[in-house]
Design a protein around this motif. Structure first.
Motif, PDB file in Angstrom:
ATOM      1  N   UNK A   1       0.827  -1.209   0.000  1.00  0.00           N
ATOM      2  CA  UNK A   1       0.000   0.000   0.000  1.00  0.00           C
ATOM      3  C   UNK A   1       0.861   1.259   0.000  1.00  0.00           C
ATOM      4  N   UNK A   2       1.986   1.217   0.716  1.00  0.00           N
ATOM      5  CA  UNK A   2       2.815   2.416   0.872  1.00  0.00           C
ATOM      6  C   UNK A   2       3.608   2.765  -0.380  1.00  0.00           C
ATOM      7  N   UNK A   3       3.825   1.784  -1.279  1.00  0.00           N
ATOM      8  CA  UNK A   3       4.635   2.087  -2.465  1.00  0.00           C
ATOM      9  C   UNK A   3       3.799   2.581  -3.641  1.00  0.00           C
ATOM     10  N   UNK A   4       2.472   2.521  -3.526  1.00  0.00           N
ATOM     11  CA  UNK A   4       1.630   2.987  -4.631  1.00  0.00           C
ATOM     12  C   UNK A   4       1.880   4.463  -4.941  1.00  0.00           C
ATOM     13  N   UNK A   5       1.874   5.368  -3.935  1.00  0.00           N
ATOM     14  CA  UNK A   5       2.142   6.786  -4.253  1.00  0.00           C
ATOM     15  C   UNK A   5       3.504   7.000  -4.898  1.00  0.00           C
ATOM     16  N   UNK A   6       4.496   6.196  -4.505  1.00  0.00           N
ATOM     17  CA  UNK A   6       5.842   6.317  -5.065  1.00  0.00           C
ATOM     18  C   UNK A   6       5.830   6.077  -6.573  1.00  0.00           C
ATOM     19  N   UNK A   7       5.176   4.992  -7.011  1.00  0.00           N
ATOM     20  CA  UNK A   7       5.170   4.660  -8.426  1.00  0.00           C
ATOM     21  C   UNK A   7       4.223   5.561  -9.221  1.00  0.00           C
ATOM     22  N   UNK A   8       3.137   5.992  -8.606  1.00  0.00           N
ATOM     23  CA  UNK A   8       2.235   6.925  -9.289  1.00  0.00           C
ATOM     24  C   UNK A   8       2.959   8.249  -9.559  1.00  0.00           C
ATOM     25  N   UNK A   9       3.689   8.744  -8.545  1.00  0.00           N
ATOM     26  CA  UNK A   9       4.454   9.973  -8.724  1.00  0.00           C
ATOM     27  C   UNK A   9       5.492   9.810  -9.825  1.00  0.00           C
ATOM     28  N   UNK A  10       6.188   8.670  -9.834  1.00  0.00           N
ATOM     29  CA  UNK A  10       7.212   8.432 -10.850  1.00  0.00           C
ATOM     30  C   UNK A  10       6.602   8.415 -12.247  1.00  0.00           C
ATOM     31  N   UNK A  11       5.445   7.760 -12.402  1.00  0.00           N
ATOM     32  CA  UNK A  11       4.789   7.710 -13.709  1.00  0.00           C
ATOM     33  C   UNK A  11       4.357   9.107 -14.160  1.00  0.00           C
ATOM     34  N   UNK A  12       3.922   9.936 -13.222  1.00  0.00           N
ATOM     35  CA  UNK A  12       3.527  11.312 -13.568  1.00  0.00           C
ATOM     36  C   UNK A  12       4.730  12.113 -14.073  1.00  0.00           C
ATOM     37  N   UNK A  13       5.893  11.906 -13.472  1.00  0.00           N
ATOM     38  CA  UNK A  13       7.091  12.593 -13.960  1.00  0.00           C
ATOM     39  C   UNK A  13       7.467  12.102 -15.360  1.00  0.00           C
ATOM     40  N   UNK A  14       7.241  10.824 -15.640  1.00  0.00           N
ATOM     41  CA  UNK A  14       7.485  10.318 -16.987  1.00  0.00           C
ATOM     42  C   UNK A  14       6.551  10.978 -17.991  1.00  0.00           C
ATOM     43  N   UNK A  15       5.301  11.217 -17.596  1.00  0.00           N
ATOM     44  CA  UNK A  15       4.349  11.912 -18.475  1.00  0.00           C
ATOM     45  C   UNK A  15       4.803  13.354 -18.704  1.00  0.00           C
ATOM     46  N   UNK A  16       5.297  14.010 -17.654  1.00  0.00           N
ATOM     47  CA  UNK A  16       5.829  15.368 -17.831  1.00  0.00           C
ATOM     48  C   UNK A  16       7.017  15.361 -18.792  1.00  0.00           C
ATOM     49  N   UNK A  17       7.847  14.328 -18.702  1.00  0.00           N
ATOM     50  CA  UNK A  17       8.967  14.203 -19.642  1.00  0.00           C
ATOM     51  C   UNK A  17       8.453  14.047 -21.070  1.00  0.00           C
ATOM     52  N   UNK A  18       7.324  13.358 -21.239  1.00  0.00           N
ATOM     53  CA  UNK A  18       6.720  13.201 -22.560  1.00  0.00           C
ATOM     54  C   UNK A  18       6.305  14.561 -23.133  1.00  0.00           C
ATOM     55  N   UNK A  19       5.687  15.403 -22.311  1.00  0.00           N
ATOM     56  CA  UNK A  19       5.287  16.724 -22.795  1.00  0.00           C
ATOM     57  C   UNK A  19       6.516  17.587 -23.120  1.00  0.00           C
ATOM     58  N   UNK A  20       7.579  17.453 -22.330  1.00  0.00           N
ATOM     59  CA  UNK A  20       8.820  18.163 -22.647  1.00  0.00           C
ATOM     60  C   UNK A  20       9.393  17.663 -23.970  1.00  0.00           C
ATOM     61  N   UNK A  21       9.273  16.348 -24.222  1.00  0.00           N
ATOM     62  CA  UNK A  21       9.743  15.778 -25.489  1.00  0.00           C
ATOM     63  C   UNK A  21       8.943  16.329 -26.667  1.00  0.00           C
ATOM     64  N   UNK A  22       7.611  16.416 -26.511  1.00  0.00           N
ATOM     65  CA  UNK A  22       6.778  16.995 -27.571  1.00  0.00           C
ATOM     66  C   UNK A  22       7.209  18.414 -27.890  1.00  0.00           C
ATOM     67  N   UNK A  23       7.467  19.184 -26.833  1.00  0.00           N
ATOM     68  CA  UNK A  23       7.886  20.578 -27.018  1.00  0.00           C
ATOM     69  C   UNK A  23       9.240  20.652 -27.708  1.00  0.00           C
ATOM     70  N   UNK A  24      10.189  19.820 -27.290  1.00  0.00           N
ATOM     71  CA  UNK A  24      11.519  19.846 -27.889  1.00  0.00           C
ATOM     72  C   UNK A  24      11.460  19.485 -29.367  1.00  0.00           C
ATOM     73  N   UNK A  25      10.722  18.427 -29.704  1.00  0.00           N
ATOM     74  CA  UNK A  25      10.641  17.989 -31.097  1.00  0.00           C
ATOM     75  C   UNK A  25       9.994  19.057 -31.963  1.00  0.00           C
ATOM     76  N   UNK A  26       8.925  19.680 -31.453  1.00  0.00           N
ATOM     77  CA  UNK A  26       8.245  20.717 -32.224  1.00  0.00           C
ATOM     78  C   UNK A  26       9.168  21.901 -32.485  1.00  0.00           C
ATOM     79  N   UNK A  27       9.926  22.296 -31.470  1.00  0.00           N
ATOM     80  CA  UNK A  27      10.838  23.434 -31.639  1.00  0.00           C
ATOM     81  C   UNK A  27      12.052  23.054 -32.480  1.00  0.00           C
ATOM     82  N   UNK A  28      12.504  21.801 -32.370  1.00  0.00           N
ATOM     83  CA  UNK A  28      13.665  21.366 -33.143  1.00  0.00           C
ATOM     84  C   UNK A  28      13.379  21.415 -34.640  1.00  0.00           C
TER      85      UNK A  28
END
Length: 472
Positions: free
Chosen positions: A434-461
């Motif tokens: 039960x205690x590790x669920x927030x840990x992995x949810x937070x990590x997955x959210x940061x991966x999604x933020x990295x995806x949006x940064x990737x979209x921005x980088x590719x569009x600007x590149x």
């Protein structure tokens, strides 16, 4: 219109580029091996010297000083030249190694690790800065693939080699194994890297900015071991200091970073955000997976380490595989796909742990490794090619520093999430799960933020002129 770029693996290992490839491999080997050294050798050092209460600082100080050294790398390259900076800071790393190896108490070990970190932070950053200087653009993906293989070997061989040396000889031997590698590295630098004229520099030493970066990184490291409230305050303080460091640097006459570092309005800035967020997301498994496998599934240290290393193998193999991609349009797809694979892998690892399904967990580990392996090399290449020639040294040198900062921030945030969810106090398996669920949810959210940064980088590149590298 898609553009193709030719490049063959045989070239980077051929007569023309082999010496340079060897230098880069040695530089990465030193950094990677020492990143995995502490877990195997330091417990024995503590057993002999005492000081168990400060053992975590051996890694913390190494990381903090490596980030500070990396931030100063481009400046040192301009002042000393590539050869002078590489040789000088490799010798600094050697001094730190000897201090740690002959230490008579843990304080001296900590001093040695800090000096090691400073030297290796600069060496690692300069090795990245040398890539566009000594290799043409068409070979850079192959170079990054080679570096991924080195990291995978270090992930396996680092702890195993250091453990074997510690067990058969002494923990001091695990430090001293660096000595021949450093001497070979210095010899190769003298043979291969040309002597460059030192740039005239009337500016003073950027002590305030380096101090701000170091203090911010130290607060991040402290957050990883603090109570939730103190950890949150430390992270806020770290964010303020690191933002201040970027702000000060943009207004300085003699900058440490490119002027668009971490700006969302350029491909370089957006790419650096992606490069920071990916390791933040990956820290959840990097920090906790091996311990969870032992705690929940009763794995021994070796079995847990092998399971954890599946990610490194997948990273290496996928990086080598995609290094043959020639079309820029396909490379941009890989950049966007990497964070999504990382997010999916994190979710599957969590499901595997929650359901006690090893195959699901292994698939998750493979996806995490593929997430990094498919996009890291082309993210770095895109950032380098989007940078102007005048700023390329600063940009290239900032890449490993940003990745190290992401690892530190990810470890701290993972610790905050796990501690806040009650993981340290969990006894029953259901409580741990039960205690590790927030840990992995937070990590997955940061991966999604990295995806949006990737979209921005590719569009600007796509709108940014591609500054390819000439023949080295």
């Amino acid at each position: 219109m898609s553009e193709t770029v030719e490049g063959r693996w045989a070239e980077i290992f051929g007569p023309r580029y082999l010496p340079v490839t060897t230098i880069l491999a040695l530089g990465v080997t030193l950094f990677a091996f020492n990143a995995f050294l502490s877990a195997a050798a330091l417990p024995s050092a503590v057993h002999e010297l005492g000081g168990v209460e400060v053992i975590s600082w051996a890694t913390t100080l190494y990381l903090v000083f490596a980030i500070v050294g990396g931030a100063a790398a481009a400046m040192l390259k301009r002042r000393l030249g590539s050869r002078g900076a590489l040789v000088g800071l490799a010798l600094v790393f050697l001094v730190g190694t000897l201090i740690a190896a002959i230490a008579t108490d843990m304080t001296q070990v900590l001093v040695g690790r800090a000096v090691q970190g400073l030297g290796e932070g600069v060496v690692a950053a300069l090795c990245f800065a040398l890539i566009p200087e000594l290799f043409p653009s068409r070979l850079v993906p192959k170079v990054f693939g080679m570096q991924a293989v080195v990291w995978a070997v270090a992930a396996f061989g680092g702890p195993a080699g250091a453990g074997a040396l510690t067990e058969l000889i002494s923990w001091r031997a695990a430090f001293l194994i660096n000595v021949p590698f450093v001497l070979i590295f210095v010899t190769m630098v003298f043979m291969v890297v040309p002597r460059a004229e030192r740039a005239p520099d009337a500016h003073g030493f950027p002590g305030l900015r380096l101090l701000t970066i170091g203090a911010g990184t130290m607060l991040v490291a402290l957050a990883a071991v603090a109570a939730p409230l103190q950890a949150a305050l430390s992270l806020v303080g770290a964010a303020v200091l690191l933002v201040a460091a970027v702000w000060l640097d943009r207004r300085a006459d003699h900058r440490l970073m490119p002027p668009d570092a971490f700006s969302f309005n350029t491909a370089v800035g957006s790419g650096l955000w992606m490069f920071l967020l990916m390791p933040v997301a990956g820290a959840a498994t990097a920090v906790y997976l091996i311990m969870l496998l032992q705690q929940l599934w009763g794995y021994g240290p070796t079995q847990a380490a092998i399971t954890g290393a599946v990610m490194a193998v997948a990273w290496s193999l996928s990086s080598v595989t995609v290094a043959n991609v020639r079309q820029r349009s396909t490379r941009r797809i890989l950049i966007r796909t990497g964070p999504l694979l990382l997010a999916a892998g994190l979710v599957l690892v969590l499901i595997g742990l929650e359901t006690t399904q090893l195959p699901v967990l292994l698939v998750g580990q493979v996806l995490i490794g593929m997430g990094f392996g498919t996009c890291n090399g082309y993210t770095m290449l895109t950032i380098m090619e989007a940078s102007t020639e005048a700023e390329r040294d600063r940009t290239s040198a900032l890449l490993p520093t940003t990745q190290s900062a992401g690892n530190a921030l990810g470890a701290a945030l993972a610790g905050v999430a796990a501690n806040a969810a009650g993981y340290p106090l969990a006894v029953e398996k259901t409580e741990v799960l039960s205690s590790i669920v927030p840990l992995f949810v937070m990590a997955a959210l940061f991966a999604v933020l990295a995806f949006f940064a990737a979209l921005r980088m590719v569009a600007l590149a796509k709108k940014t002129p591609v500054n390819t590298f000439a023949e080295g």
